[in-house]
Design a protein around this motif. Structure first.
Motif, PDB file in Angstrom:
ATOM      1  N   PRO A  90       0.928  -1.043   0.119  1.00 56.36           N
ATOM      2  CA  PRO A  90      -0.025   0.040  -0.105  1.00 56.36           C
ATOM      3  C   PRO A  90       0.871   1.332  -0.139  1.00 56.36           C
ATOM      4  O   PRO A  90       1.862   1.398   0.923  1.00 56.36           O
ATOM      5  CB  PRO A  90      -0.788  -0.112   1.294  1.00 56.36           C
ATOM      6  N   GLY A  91       0.405   2.121  -0.871  1.00 54.88           N
ATOM      7  CA  GLY A  91       1.294   3.435  -0.784  1.00 54.88           C
ATOM      8  C   GLY A  91       2.580   3.669  -1.626  1.00 54.88           C
ATOM      9  O   GLY A  91       3.170   4.319  -1.905  1.00 54.88           O
ATOM     10  N   ALA A  92       2.909   2.144  -2.409  1.00 53.25           N
ATOM     11  CA  ALA A  92       4.210   2.289  -3.309  1.00 53.25           C
ATOM     12  C   ALA A  92       3.847   2.973  -4.669  1.00 53.25           C
ATOM     13  O   ALA A  92       5.066   2.959  -5.096  1.00 53.25           O
ATOM     14  CB  ALA A  92       4.273   0.615  -3.446  1.00 53.25           C
ATOM     15  N   GLY A  93       2.691   3.427  -4.852  1.00 52.37           N
ATOM     16  CA  GLY A  93       2.643   4.296  -6.364  1.00 52.37           C
ATOM     17  C   GLY A  93       2.141   3.335  -7.285  1.00 52.37           C
ATOM     18  O   GLY A  93       2.424   3.772  -8.604  1.00 52.37           O
ATOM     19  N   LYS A  94       1.628   2.025  -7.235  1.00 49.24           N
ATOM     20  CA  LYS A  94       1.120   1.226  -8.151  1.00 49.24           C
ATOM     21  C   LYS A  94       0.058   1.900  -8.978  1.00 49.24           C
ATOM     22  O   LYS A  94       0.313   1.673 -10.399  1.00 49.24           O
ATOM     23  CB  LYS A  94       0.563   0.164  -7.582  1.00 49.24           C
ATOM     24  N   SER A  95      -1.117   2.394  -8.413  1.00 49.90           N
ATOM     25  CA  SER A  95      -2.031   3.166  -9.643  1.00 49.90           C
ATOM     26  C   SER A  95      -1.329   4.167 -10.462  1.00 49.90           C
ATOM     27  O   SER A  95      -1.723   4.375 -11.572  1.00 49.90           O
ATOM     28  CB  SER A  95      -3.122   3.578  -8.645  1.00 49.90           C
ATOM     29  N   THR A  96      -0.271   4.834  -9.840  1.00 49.68           N
ATOM     30  CA  THR A  96       0.311   5.934 -10.544  1.00 49.68           C
ATOM     31  C   THR A  96       1.116   5.277 -11.779  1.00 49.68           C
ATOM     32  O   THR A  96       1.114   5.691 -12.689  1.00 49.68           O
ATOM     33  CB  THR A  96       1.441   6.624  -9.737  1.00 49.68           C
ATOM     34  N   LEU A  97       1.992   4.365 -11.547  1.00 50.75           N
ATOM     35  CA  LEU A  97       2.688   3.736 -12.387  1.00 50.75           C
ATOM     36  C   LEU A  97       1.726   3.042 -13.470  1.00 50.75           C
ATOM     37  O   LEU A  97       2.073   3.207 -14.558  1.00 50.75           O
ATOM     38  CB  LEU A  97       3.623   2.601 -11.832  1.00 50.75           C
ATOM     39  N   ALA A  98       0.559   2.552 -13.139  1.00 43.34           N
ATOM     40  CA  ALA A  98      -0.328   1.821 -14.254  1.00 43.34           C
ATOM     41  C   ALA A  98      -0.849   2.926 -14.971  1.00 43.34           C
ATOM     42  O   ALA A  98      -0.825   2.867 -16.317  1.00 43.34           O
ATOM     43  CB  ALA A  98      -1.179   0.965 -13.451  1.00 43.34           C
ATOM     44  N   ALA A  99      -1.261   4.061 -14.387  1.00 46.14           N
ATOM     45  CA  ALA A  99      -1.849   4.953 -15.079  1.00 46.14           C
ATOM     46  C   ALA A  99      -0.827   5.770 -16.053  1.00 46.14           C
ATOM     47  O   ALA A  99      -1.037   6.019 -17.291  1.00 46.14           O
ATOM     48  CB  ALA A  99      -2.385   6.144 -14.121  1.00 46.14           C
ATOM     49  N   GLU A 100       0.299   5.942 -15.679  1.00 47.94           N
ATOM     50  CA  GLU A 100       1.352   6.313 -16.647  1.00 47.94           C
ATOM     51  C   GLU A 100       1.909   5.621 -17.559  1.00 47.94           C
ATOM     52  O   GLU A 100       1.997   6.052 -18.839  1.00 47.94           O
ATOM     53  CB  GLU A 100       2.523   7.007 -15.650  1.00 47.94           C
ATOM     54  N   LEU A 101       2.077   4.168 -17.344  1.00 49.62           N
ATOM     55  CA  LEU A 101       2.207   3.291 -18.396  1.00 49.62           C
ATOM     56  C   LEU A 101       1.056   3.367 -19.604  1.00 49.62           C
ATOM     57  O   LEU A 101       1.454   3.273 -20.784  1.00 49.62           O
ATOM     58  CB  LEU A 101       2.491   1.991 -17.615  1.00 49.62           C
ATOM     59  N   VAL A 102       0.024   3.240 -18.989  1.00 53.36           N
ATOM     60  CA  VAL A 102      -1.068   3.114 -19.855  1.00 53.36           C
ATOM     61  C   VAL A 102      -1.269   4.574 -20.839  1.00 53.36           C
ATOM     62  O   VAL A 102      -1.354   4.275 -21.997  1.00 53.36           O
ATOM     63  CB  VAL A 102      -2.748   2.881 -19.386  1.00 53.36           C
ATOM     64  N   ALA A 103      -0.922   5.568 -20.092  1.00 54.50           N
ATOM     65  CA  ALA A 103      -0.849   6.896 -21.012  1.00 54.50           C
ATOM     66  C   ALA A 103       0.265   6.884 -21.933  1.00 54.50           C
ATOM     67  O   ALA A 103      -0.062   7.389 -22.966  1.00 54.50           O
ATOM     68  CB  ALA A 103      -0.748   8.012 -19.993  1.00 54.50           C
ATOM     69  N   ARG A 104       1.444   6.213 -21.300  1.00 55.88           N
ATOM     70  CA  ARG A 104       2.516   6.169 -22.542  1.00 55.88           C
ATOM     71  C   ARG A 104       2.071   5.172 -23.754  1.00 55.88           C
ATOM     72  O   ARG A 104       2.204   5.405 -24.985  1.00 55.88           O
ATOM     73  CB  ARG A 104       3.647   5.571 -21.827  1.00 55.88           C
ATOM     74  N   LEU A 105       1.423   4.056 -23.586  1.00 50.18           N
ATOM     75  CA  LEU A 105       1.110   2.913 -24.485  1.00 50.18           C
ATOM     76  C   LEU A 105      -0.060   3.496 -25.398  1.00 50.18           C
ATOM     77  O   LEU A 105       0.037   3.579 -26.681  1.00 50.18           O
ATOM     78  CB  LEU A 105       0.488   1.771 -23.697  1.00 50.18           C
ATOM     79  N   ASN A 106      -0.745   4.536 -24.755  1.00 51.73           N
ATOM     80  CA  ASN A 106      -2.054   4.882 -25.712  1.00 51.73           C
ATOM     81  C   ASN A 106      -1.630   6.376 -26.430  1.00 51.73           C
ATOM     82  O   ASN A 106      -2.314   6.674 -27.324  1.00 51.73           O
ATOM     83  CB  ASN A 106      -3.208   5.434 -24.894  1.00 51.73           C
ATOM     84  N   ALA A 107      -0.478   6.772 -26.106  1.00 48.62           N
ATOM     85  CA  ALA A 107       0.267   7.971 -26.852  1.00 48.62           C
ATOM     86  C   ALA A 107       0.722   7.448 -28.312  1.00 48.62           C
ATOM     87  O   ALA A 107       0.730   8.318 -29.216  1.00 48.62           O
ATOM     88  CB  ALA A 107       1.428   8.473 -26.359  1.00 48.62           C
ATOM     89  N   ASP A 108       0.850   6.121 -28.374  1.00 43.91           N
ATOM     90  CA  ASP A 108       1.391   5.318 -29.894  1.00 43.91           C
ATOM     91  C   ASP A 108      -0.312   5.172 -30.299  1.00 43.91           C
ATOM     92  O   ASP A 108      -1.099   4.514 -30.062  1.00 43.91           O
ATOM     93  CB  ASP A 108       1.971   4.233 -29.331  1.00 43.91           C
ATOM     94  N   ALA A 109      -0.063   5.798 -31.692  1.00 50.15           N
ATOM     95  CA  ALA A 109      -1.332   5.528 -32.383  1.00 50.15           C
ATOM     96  C   ALA A 109      -1.676   4.004 -32.468  1.00 50.15           C
ATOM     97  O   ALA A 109      -3.054   3.766 -32.682  1.00 50.15           O
ATOM     98  CB  ALA A 109      -1.093   6.173 -33.887  1.00 50.15           C
ATOM     99  N   SER A 110      -0.832   3.118 -32.307  1.00 47.60           N
ATOM    100  CA  SER A 110      -0.887   1.739 -32.488  1.00 47.60           C
ATOM    101  C   SER A 110      -1.720   1.151 -31.318  1.00 47.60           C
ATOM    102  O   SER A 110      -1.669  -0.157 -31.314  1.00 47.60           O
ATOM    103  CB  SER A 110       0.136   0.705 -33.402  1.00 47.60           C
TER     104      SER A 110
END
Length: 216
Positions: free
Chosen positions: A33-53
């Motif tokens: 708890p509090g390690a930043g899991k949701s932050t990493l997941a959200a940032e990773l998904v944002a990075r992946l979705n920045a790619d048009a594919s």
């Protein structure tokens, strides 16, 4: 197991490699708890979705918290966040559906901190989503129901905070942000949250990759 710093570009590349030639890949982020899991997941998904594919979505394990009305009848109300205050069989069933990717749309529950309860059907996962990132405390738990969930995840990464002191401070601040008094927030973070953190830390060696935030 060696620990590597979080590098979103490298992690996104790792996911794309895993996803190559597959209808869908499921990646898990585990940690205390509090390690930043949701932050990493959200940032990773944002990075992946920045790619048009790319098409990625976050599906947290926390949607499978048992409702307050269910755990109020016994001692679990004082241990919320422990493994037996979740529905791991329901989580495993959802992950099987997501991994199979045969349905036009799947809906997942979402935990809402403002009401401290899950909300059914709050996350829509279309068949076109090639990547599902799921995050939670117990993705590496050795008990059978949790192992069943792990079986539908292609890789699980264990995320560490830069320090336990910082992790606890951020956890206390998060509890306060969602309405707990300072005293209640500290008691919760140092009590049940810390007991769960110690349990989760014992699962570290079961991960495919161990990550640490380089700074906060």
């Amino acid at each position: 197991m060696d620990t590597v710093d979080v590098d979103l570009g490298a992690l996104a590349g790792r996911v794309r490699t895993l996803a190559a030639g597959r209808p869908r890949v499921v990646v898990g982020v585990c940690g205390a708890p509090g390690a930043g899991k949701s932050t990493l997941a959200a940032e990773l998904v944002a990075r992946l979705n920045a790619d048009a594919s790319g098409s990625a979505v976050v599906v947290p394990m926390d949607g499978f918290h048992l409702a307050k009305s269910v755990i109020a009848v016994d001692d679990r109300a004082g241990r919320r966040g422990a493994p037996d205050t979740f529905d791991p069989d329901g989580y495993a069933a959802l992950l099987r559906r997501l991994r199979a990717n045969t349905e036009p749309m799947v809906y997942a529950p979402e935990y809402r901190r403002e009401i401290e309860d899950p909300v059914a059907g709050a996350i829509a996962i279309p068949r076109s989503a090639a990547v599902v990132v799921t995050e939670g405390n117990y993705l590496l738990h050795p008990d059978p129901p949790w192992r069943a969930a792990r079986a539908s995840i292609d890789e699980v990464w264990f995320l560490e905070a830069p320090s336990d002191e910082l992790r606890v401070e951020r956890l206390i601040a998060r509890h306060e942000r969602f309405g707990k008094s300072a005293a209640h927030a500290r008691r919760h973070a140092l009590g049940s949250d810390e007991a769960n953190a110690r349990l989760v830390s014992g699962h570290r060696e079961r991960a495919d990759l161990v990550l640490r935030w380089p700074h906060w």
